[in-house]
Scaffold this motif. Structure first.
Motif, PDB file in Angstrom:
ATOM      1  N   LEU A  31       0.820  -1.214   0.000  1.00 32.07           N
ATOM      2  CA  LEU A  31       0.000   0.000   0.000  1.00 32.07           C
ATOM      3  C   LEU A  31       0.854   1.264   0.000  1.00 32.07           C
ATOM      4  CD1 LEU A  31      -2.860  -1.060   2.438  1.00 32.07           C
ATOM      5  CD2 LEU A  31      -3.003  -0.776  -0.049  1.00 32.07           C
ATOM      6  N   LEU A  40      -4.671   6.788  -2.008  1.00 34.82           N
ATOM      7  CA  LEU A  40      -5.232   5.631  -1.313  1.00 34.82           C
ATOM      8  C   LEU A  40      -6.638   5.936  -0.814  1.00 34.82           C
ATOM      9  CD1 LEU A  40      -2.172   4.603   0.880  1.00 34.82           C
ATOM     10  CD2 LEU A  40      -2.879   3.591  -1.273  1.00 34.82           C
ATOM     11  N   GLU A  44      -7.563   1.951   3.033  1.00 38.05           N
ATOM     12  CA  GLU A  44      -6.150   1.614   2.839  1.00 38.05           C
ATOM     13  C   GLU A  44      -5.267   2.456   3.758  1.00 38.05           C
ATOM     14  OE1 GLU A  44      -6.182   0.191  -1.833  1.00 38.05           O
ATOM     15  OE2 GLU A  44      -6.031   2.336  -1.378  1.00 38.05           O
TER      16      GLU A  44
END
Length: 94
Positions: A31, A40, A44
């Motif tokens: 991520l 994101l 996330e």
């Protein structure tokens, strides 16, 4: 239950916990890499935040473990401050 059997059970349980923590860390690295190219989602971002907090919690526990007698001191510290462990190692989450 004999001592050897107890040790085997504890090693097995901690092996699973370590695998879970590594999986979470791998996801966090993915991520973070994704964040360098695109934005994101809030979910996330929350996952990364939780994982980074877990890493920050691990550092003091490791430091205590490295002290002379730390292997004996760490279990006592965990009883007093259970939040010092990463989320994969907490009893209530398994």
């Amino acid at each position: 239950m004999s001592t050897v059997e107890e040790i085997k059970v504890l090693l097995s349980k901690n092996k699973k916990r370590l695998a879970q923590e590594l999986k979470q860390s791998k996801e966090a690295v993915f991520l973070i890499k994704k964040a360098t190219h695109s934005s994101l989602t809030s979910e996330e971002k929350e996952k990364i935040k939780i994982q980074l907090l877990d890493i920050c919690k691990s550092i003091p526990a490791f430091a205590v473990f490295m002290l002379p007698g730390g292997a004996l001191l760490l279990p006592l510290l965990i009883k007093l401050i259970p939040d010092i462990l990463p989320s994969a190692f907490r009893e209530d989450e398994l």
